[in-house]
Design a protein around this motif. Structure first.
Motif, PDB file in Angstrom:
ATOM      1  N   MET A   1      64.259   5.398 -12.031  1.00  0.00           N
ATOM      2  CA  MET A   1      63.150   4.797 -10.540  1.00  0.00           C
ATOM      3  C   MET A   1      62.180   5.811 -10.597  1.00  0.00           C
ATOM      4  O   MET A   1      61.389   6.490 -11.270  1.00  0.00           O
ATOM      5  CB  MET A   1      63.618   5.428  -8.613  1.00  0.00           C
ATOM      6  N   VAL A   2      60.792   4.421 -10.915  1.00  0.00           N
ATOM      7  CA  VAL A   2      59.409   5.126 -10.347  1.00  0.00           C
ATOM      8  C   VAL A   2      58.884   4.630  -9.374  1.00  0.00           C
ATOM      9  O   VAL A   2      58.893   3.968  -8.748  1.00  0.00           O
ATOM     10  CB  VAL A   2      58.124   4.267 -12.314  1.00  0.00           C
ATOM     11  N   LEU A   3      57.933   5.568  -9.091  1.00  0.00           N
ATOM     12  CA  LEU A   3      57.366   5.341  -7.515  1.00  0.00           C
ATOM     13  C   LEU A   3      55.251   5.781  -7.807  1.00  0.00           C
ATOM     14  O   LEU A   3      55.363   6.521  -9.010  1.00  0.00           O
ATOM     15  CB  LEU A   3      57.800   6.976  -7.305  1.00  0.00           C
ATOM     16  N   ASP A   4      55.406   4.618  -7.245  1.00  0.00           N
ATOM     17  CA  ASP A   4      53.611   4.671  -7.387  1.00  0.00           C
ATOM     18  C   ASP A   4      53.162   6.196  -7.104  1.00  0.00           C
ATOM     19  O   ASP A   4      53.014   5.289  -5.047  1.00  0.00           O
ATOM     20  CB  ASP A   4      52.959   3.550  -7.099  1.00  0.00           C
ATOM     21  N   LEU A   5      52.353   6.291  -7.390  1.00  0.00           N
ATOM     22  CA  LEU A   5      51.521   7.079  -6.453  1.00  0.00           C
ATOM     23  C   LEU A   5      49.997   7.264  -6.751  1.00  0.00           C
ATOM     24  O   LEU A   5      49.033   6.557  -8.025  1.00  0.00           O
ATOM     25  CB  LEU A   5      51.958   8.545  -6.257  1.00  0.00           C
ATOM     26  N   LEU A   6      49.154   7.565  -6.191  1.00  0.00           N
ATOM     27  CA  LEU A   6      48.030   7.828  -5.585  1.00  0.00           C
ATOM     28  C   LEU A   6      47.356   9.117  -7.065  1.00  0.00           C
ATOM     29  O   LEU A   6      48.546   9.918  -7.078  1.00  0.00           O
ATOM     30  CB  LEU A   6      47.208   8.066  -4.380  1.00  0.00           C
ATOM     31  N   LYS A   7      46.999   8.177  -8.436  1.00  0.00           N
ATOM     32  CA  LYS A   7      46.276   9.139  -9.380  1.00  0.00           C
ATOM     33  C   LYS A   7      45.382   9.755  -9.304  1.00  0.00           C
ATOM     34  O   LYS A   7      45.544  11.066  -9.086  1.00  0.00           O
ATOM     35  CB  LYS A   7      46.486   8.475  -9.867  1.00  0.00           C
ATOM     36  N   ALA A   8      44.651   9.187  -8.223  1.00  0.00           N
ATOM     37  CA  ALA A   8      42.543   9.718  -7.717  1.00  0.00           C
ATOM     38  C   ALA A   8      42.447   8.949  -7.274  1.00  0.00           C
ATOM     39  O   ALA A   8      42.319   7.124  -6.848  1.00  0.00           O
ATOM     40  CB  ALA A   8      42.034   9.713  -9.923  1.00  0.00           C
ATOM     41  N   LYS A   9      40.954   9.971  -6.577  1.00  0.00           N
ATOM     42  CA  LYS A   9      40.995   8.724  -6.123  1.00  0.00           C
ATOM     43  C   LYS A   9      38.873   9.361  -5.840  1.00  0.00           C
ATOM     44  O   LYS A   9      39.399  10.583  -5.783  1.00  0.00           O
ATOM     45  CB  LYS A   9      40.888   9.484  -4.640  1.00  0.00           C
ATOM     46  N   ILE A  10      38.224   8.547  -5.899  1.00  0.00           N
ATOM     47  CA  ILE A  10      36.517   8.815  -5.527  1.00  0.00           C
ATOM     48  C   ILE A  10      36.484   8.037  -3.957  1.00  0.00           C
ATOM     49  O   ILE A  10      36.118   7.252  -3.640  1.00  0.00           O
ATOM     50  CB  ILE A  10      35.553   8.181  -6.621  1.00  0.00           C
ATOM     51  N   HIS A  11      35.527   9.119  -3.598  1.00  0.00           N
ATOM     52  CA  HIS A  11      36.216   9.473  -1.806  1.00  0.00           C
ATOM     53  C   HIS A  11      34.186   9.035  -1.203  1.00  0.00           C
ATOM     54  O   HIS A  11      33.735  10.052  -1.983  1.00  0.00           O
ATOM     55  CB  HIS A  11      36.450  10.173  -1.135  1.00  0.00           C
ATOM     56  N   CYS A  12      33.977   8.351  -0.539  1.00  0.00           N
ATOM     57  CA  CYS A  12      32.963   7.908   0.068  1.00  0.00           C
ATOM     58  C   CYS A  12      31.579   7.906  -0.623  1.00  0.00           C
ATOM     59  O   CYS A  12      30.907   8.810  -0.668  1.00  0.00           O
ATOM     60  CB  CYS A  12      32.881   8.757   1.170  1.00  0.00           C
ATOM     61  N   ALA A  13      31.605   6.997  -1.685  1.00  0.00           N
ATOM     62  CA  ALA A  13      30.496   7.079  -2.877  1.00  0.00           C
ATOM     63  C   ALA A  13      30.039   5.710  -2.451  1.00  0.00           C
ATOM     64  O   ALA A  13      30.707   4.888  -1.323  1.00  0.00           O
ATOM     65  CB  ALA A  13      31.039   6.400  -4.063  1.00  0.00           C
TER      66      ALA A  13
END
Length: 116
Positions: A1-13
């Motif tokens: 099984m493969v789970l999709d997770l947040l890898k990266a985020k640029i927050h409030c640009a």
């Protein structure tokens, strides 16, 4: 099984440009991309905090230290200069990898530059 997770985020640009006449994508300052671990052409989700719009597109590197966040093509109709956005990308992880994964989160300053 493969789970999709947040890898990266640029927050409030902050959106610095909206270019209707460019063929799709989002242009991001390459320093921000590197800090978040986002690669050229990577699939991203972009959320507009000002109006609730959400799009999916791919990334084009922008000039370093420019603070560039430019929505191109049709997305320019949903984002305006000055809008605050969150840029996110996801990756597939095994359940074992998922337990240890910590996403990269970048908080740029008011000029979309890296905070030291």
């Amino acid at each position: 099984m493969v789970l999709d997770l947040l890898k990266a985020k640029i927050h409030c640009a902050t959106v610095t440009e909206a270019n209707l006449h460019y063929m799709g994508s989002i242009t991001i300052d390459e320093d921000l991309m590197d800090a978040a671990g986002i690669l050229p052409n990577e699939h991203v989700h972009v959320v507009n905090n000002n109006n609730g719009e959400r799009i999916e597109t791919y990334v084009i590197p922008g000039p370093r230290k420019s603070g560039c966040i430019c929505l191109n093509g049709a997305a320019a109709r949903k984002f305006q200069v000055g809008d605050i956005v969150i840029i996110m990308c996801y990756a597939g992880f095994t359940p074992e990898e998922a337990k240890a994964h910590k996403p990269a989160v970048v908080f740029p300053d008011e000029n979309n530059l890296l905070v030291k």
